[in-house]
Design a protein around this motif. Structure first.
Motif, PDB file in Angstrom:
ATOM      1  N   THR A  88       0.816  -1.206   0.000  1.00 14.43           N
ATOM      2  CA  THR A  88       0.000   0.000   0.000  1.00 14.43           C
ATOM      3  C   THR A  88       0.856   1.265   0.000  1.00 14.43           C
ATOM      4  OG1 THR A  88      -1.844   1.112   1.087  1.00 14.43           O
ATOM      5  CG2 THR A  88      -0.225   0.097   2.523  1.00 14.43           C
ATOM      6  N   LEU A  89       0.340   2.303  -0.625  1.00 11.81           N
ATOM      7  CA  LEU A  89       0.995   3.619  -0.617  1.00 11.81           C
ATOM      8  C   LEU A  89       0.028   4.713  -0.186  1.00 11.81           C
ATOM      9  CD1 LEU A  89       3.134   3.720  -3.910  1.00 11.81           C
ATOM     10  CD2 LEU A  89       3.957   3.632  -1.565  1.00 11.81           C
ATOM     11  N   ASN A  90      -1.159   4.320   0.245  1.00 11.86           N
ATOM     12  CA  ASN A  90      -2.124   5.362   0.627  1.00 11.86           C
ATOM     13  C   ASN A  90      -2.782   5.016   1.952  1.00 11.86           C
ATOM     14  OD1 ASN A  90      -4.395   3.659   0.119  1.00 11.86           O
ATOM     15  ND2 ASN A  90      -4.236   4.088  -2.052  1.00 11.86           N
ATOM     16  N   GLY A  91      -3.988   5.481   2.195  1.00 13.54           N
ATOM     17  CA  GLY A  91      -4.668   5.290   3.468  1.00 13.54           C
ATOM     18  C   GLY A  91      -5.106   3.870   3.794  1.00 13.54           C
ATOM     19  N   LYS A  92      -5.135   2.987   2.807  1.00 13.43           N
ATOM     20  CA  LYS A  92      -5.540   1.600   3.049  1.00 13.43           C
ATOM     21  C   LYS A  92      -4.336   0.794   3.540  1.00 13.43           C
ATOM     22  CE  LYS A  92      -9.630   2.119   1.027  1.00 13.43           C
ATOM     23  NZ  LYS A  92     -10.826   2.300   1.816  1.00 13.43           N
ATOM     24  N   SER A  93      -4.584  -0.152   4.437  1.00 15.31           N
ATOM     25  CA  SER A  93      -3.505  -1.024   4.913  1.00 15.31           C
ATOM     26  C   SER A  93      -3.342  -2.194   3.948  1.00 15.31           C
ATOM     27  CB  SER A  93      -3.842  -1.561   6.311  1.00 15.31           C
ATOM     28  OG  SER A  93      -4.945  -2.462   6.232  1.00 15.31           O
ATOM     29  N   ASN A  94      -2.221  -2.897   4.059  1.00 17.13           N
ATOM     30  CA  ASN A  94      -2.032  -4.105   3.244  1.00 17.13           C
ATOM     31  C   ASN A  94      -3.117  -5.130   3.563  1.00 17.13           C
ATOM     32  OD1 ASN A  94       0.193  -3.175   1.834  1.00 17.13           O
ATOM     33  ND2 ASN A  94       1.673  -4.086   3.222  1.00 17.13           N
ATOM     34  N   ALA A  95      -3.528  -5.201   4.831  1.00 15.75           N
ATOM     35  CA  ALA A  95      -4.597  -6.135   5.222  1.00 15.75           C
ATOM     36  C   ALA A  95      -5.899  -5.772   4.492  1.00 15.75           C
ATOM     37  CB  ALA A  95      -4.802  -6.124   6.730  1.00 15.75           C
ATOM     38  N   GLU A  96      -6.215  -4.496   4.413  1.00 13.87           N
ATOM     39  CA  GLU A  96      -7.431  -4.085   3.708  1.00 13.87           C
ATOM     40  C   GLU A  96      -7.349  -4.440   2.224  1.00 13.87           C
ATOM     41  OE1 GLU A  96      -9.321  -0.167   5.611  1.00 13.87           O
ATOM     42  OE2 GLU A  96      -7.148  -0.005   5.331  1.00 13.87           O
ATOM     43  N   LEU A  97      -6.182  -4.261   1.616  1.00 13.25           N
ATOM     44  CA  LEU A  97      -6.010  -4.652   0.210  1.00 13.25           C
ATOM     45  C   LEU A  97      -6.216  -6.158   0.049  1.00 13.25           C
ATOM     46  CD1 LEU A  97      -2.831  -2.628  -0.926  1.00 13.25           C
ATOM     47  CD2 LEU A  97      -5.225  -1.958  -1.126  1.00 13.25           C
ATOM     48  N   PHE A  98      -5.613  -6.933   0.955  1.00 13.66           N
ATOM     49  CA  PHE A  98      -5.734  -8.391   0.924  1.00 13.66           C
ATOM     50  C   PHE A  98      -7.207  -8.813   0.983  1.00 13.66           C
ATOM     51  CE2 PHE A  98      -6.143 -12.537   2.878  1.00 13.66           C
ATOM     52  CZ  PHE A  98      -5.176 -13.300   2.248  1.00 13.66           C
ATOM     53  N   TYR A  99      -7.934  -8.308   1.967  1.00 14.35           N
ATOM     54  CA  TYR A  99      -9.340  -8.705   2.125  1.00 14.35           C
ATOM     55  C   TYR A  99     -10.202  -8.236   0.958  1.00 14.35           C
ATOM     56  CZ  TYR A  99      -8.480 -10.510   6.790  1.00 14.35           C
ATOM     57  OH  TYR A  99      -8.027 -11.256   7.842  1.00 14.35           O
ATOM     58  N   TYR A 100      -9.885  -7.080   0.385  1.00 12.35           N
ATOM     59  CA  TYR A 100     -10.657  -6.626  -0.768  1.00 12.35           C
ATOM     60  C   TYR A 100     -10.469  -7.593  -1.945  1.00 12.35           C
ATOM     61  CZ  TYR A 100     -12.799  -4.021  -4.468  1.00 12.35           C
ATOM     62  OH  TYR A 100     -13.627  -3.676  -5.512  1.00 12.35           O
ATOM     63  N   ILE A 101      -9.222  -7.957  -2.208  1.00  9.64           N
ATOM     64  CA  ILE A 101      -8.970  -8.911  -3.300  1.00  9.64           C
ATOM     65  C   ILE A 101      -9.683 -10.227  -3.007  1.00  9.64           C
ATOM     66  CG2 ILE A 101      -7.222 -10.304  -4.498  1.00  9.64           C
ATOM     67  CD1 ILE A 101      -5.222  -7.978  -3.864  1.00  9.64           C
ATOM     68  N   LYS A 102      -9.499 -10.743  -1.795  1.00 14.92           N
ATOM     69  CA  LYS A 102     -10.073 -12.039  -1.407  1.00 14.92           C
ATOM     70  C   LYS A 102     -11.589 -12.059  -1.573  1.00 14.92           C
ATOM     71  CE  LYS A 102     -10.313 -15.042   2.665  1.00 14.92           C
ATOM     72  NZ  LYS A 102     -11.762 -14.945   2.798  1.00 14.92           N
ATOM     73  N   ASP A 103     -12.250 -10.997  -1.175  1.00  9.87           N
ATOM     74  CA  ASP A 103     -13.719 -10.966  -1.144  1.00  9.87           C
ATOM     75  C   ASP A 103     -14.379 -10.425  -2.416  1.00  9.87           C
ATOM     76  OD1 ASP A 103     -13.507 -11.978   1.437  1.00  9.87           O
ATOM     77  OD2 ASP A 103     -13.711 -10.011   2.385  1.00  9.87           O
ATOM     78  N   ASN A 104     -13.607  -9.745  -3.275  1.00  7.58           N
ATOM     79  CA  ASN A 104     -14.244  -9.054  -4.402  1.00  7.58           C
ATOM     80  C   ASN A 104     -13.675  -9.324  -5.789  1.00  7.58           C
ATOM     81  OD1 ASN A 104     -16.180  -7.095  -2.937  1.00  7.58           O
ATOM     82  ND2 ASN A 104     -14.246  -6.896  -1.844  1.00  7.58           N
ATOM     83  N   LEU A 105     -12.470  -9.848  -5.859  1.00  9.16           N
ATOM     84  CA  LEU A 105     -11.846 -10.026  -7.174  1.00  9.16           C
ATOM     85  C   LEU A 105     -11.559 -11.498  -7.458  1.00  9.16           C
ATOM     86  CD1 LEU A 105      -9.316  -7.043  -7.050  1.00  9.16           C
ATOM     87  CD2 LEU A 105     -11.595  -7.090  -8.093  1.00  9.16           C
ATOM     88  N   ASP A 106     -11.399 -11.809  -8.725  1.00  6.07           N
ATOM     89  CA  ASP A 106     -11.011 -13.159  -9.117  1.00  6.07           C
ATOM     90  C   ASP A 106      -9.485 -13.220  -9.091  1.00  6.07           C
ATOM     91  OD1 ASP A 106     -11.328 -15.776  -9.972  1.00  6.07           O
ATOM     92  OD2 ASP A 106     -11.452 -15.233 -12.094  1.00  6.07           O
ATOM     93  N   TYR A 107      -8.936 -14.334  -8.654  1.00  7.64           N
ATOM     94  CA  TYR A 107      -7.481 -14.505  -8.593  1.00  7.64           C
ATOM     95  C   TYR A 107      -7.163 -15.983  -8.594  1.00  7.64           C
ATOM     96  CZ  TYR A 107      -8.572 -15.352  -3.693  1.00  7.64           C
ATOM     97  OH  TYR A 107      -9.119 -15.856  -2.530  1.00  7.64           O
ATOM     98  N   HIS A 108      -5.915 -16.299  -8.876  1.00  6.79           N
ATOM     99  CA  HIS A 108      -5.452 -17.682  -8.823  1.00  6.79           C
ATOM    100  C   HIS A 108      -4.953 -17.991  -7.408  1.00  6.79           C
ATOM    101  CE1 HIS A 108      -3.738 -21.467 -10.026  1.00  6.79           C
ATOM    102  NE2 HIS A 108      -2.529 -21.087  -9.670  1.00  6.79           N
ATOM    103  N   GLN A 109      -4.025 -17.157  -6.959  1.00  5.34           N
ATOM    104  CA  GLN A 109      -3.451 -17.349  -5.631  1.00  5.34           C
ATOM    105  C   GLN A 109      -3.252 -15.980  -4.990  1.00  5.34           C
ATOM    106  OE1 GLN A 109       0.619 -19.052  -5.230  1.00  5.34           O
ATOM    107  NE2 GLN A 109      -0.472 -20.825  -4.422  1.00  5.34           N
ATOM    108  N   LEU A 110      -3.566 -15.900  -3.707  1.00  7.21           N
ATOM    109  CA  LEU A 110      -3.424 -14.668  -2.933  1.00  7.21           C
ATOM    110  C   LEU A 110      -2.677 -15.044  -1.665  1.00  7.21           C
ATOM    111  CD1 LEU A 110      -4.259 -11.666  -2.437  1.00  7.21           C
ATOM    112  CD2 LEU A 110      -6.367 -12.565  -1.416  1.00  7.21           C
TER     113      LEU A 110
END
Length: 155
Positions: A88-110
């Motif tokens: 992260t480089l802004n107001g969101k934490s790395n944890a928030e980025l992780f959970y957003y990807i996990k809950d909202n985006l398609d991915y192979h591995q996170l």
């Protein structure tokens, strides 16, 4: 300047301090660039839009030589341009980025990379809608991975 996506330059996607230091080439093929464009479209750009600002790319493409020099996995999706390590480089934490990807985006591995309350960085890969397995992992010790959902005290 060549771009991988709206917010990822070719230079940023292929940057490697290790490659520069060792004089190693880190140039992707046309197929690897297509993979980089796909993960940027499907993961990075939607995540950046949600985050509302810049996200640092620690690593995207790695040639075999660079991957070997950084002791990356021989099966790393970075080798094919299908993975990004983010911070992260802004107001969101790395944890928030992780959970957003996990809950909202398609991915192979996170992967939640080290850290207990907040990962030091996030690894995410994307293959294709058909081939993505949506596997969420956590690691707190190099080479030791746990399924994120089953991680209680995974040291």
């Amino acid at each position: 300047m060549k771009k991988i996506s709206e917010h990822i330059s070719y230079k940023e996607a292929t940057h490697s301090a290790t490659a520069k230091q060792l004089g190693i080439s880190n140039k992707p093929s046309a197929k690897e660039i297509k993979n980089m464009e796909l993960i940027a479209e499907k993961v990075f750009e939607p995540l950046r839009k949600w985050a509302g600002g810049p996200i640092k790319i620690n690593s995207m493409f790695r040639s075999e030589e660079v991957n070997e020099a950084v002791r990356g996995s021989v099966r790393s999706n970075h080798l094919t341009g299908n993975a990004i390590d983010l911070t992260t480089l802004n107001g969101k934490s790395n944890a928030e980025l992780f959970y957003y990807i996990k809950d909202n985006l398609d991915y192979h591995q996170l992967i939640w990379e080290f850290g207990s309350e907040n990962p030091q960085w996030i690894h995410v890969s994307y293959l294709s809608k058909k081939d993505n397995k949506k596997q969420a992992l956590i690691t707190r010790k190099k080479g030791k991975y746990f399924t994120f959902e089953n991680c209680i005290d995974c040291k």
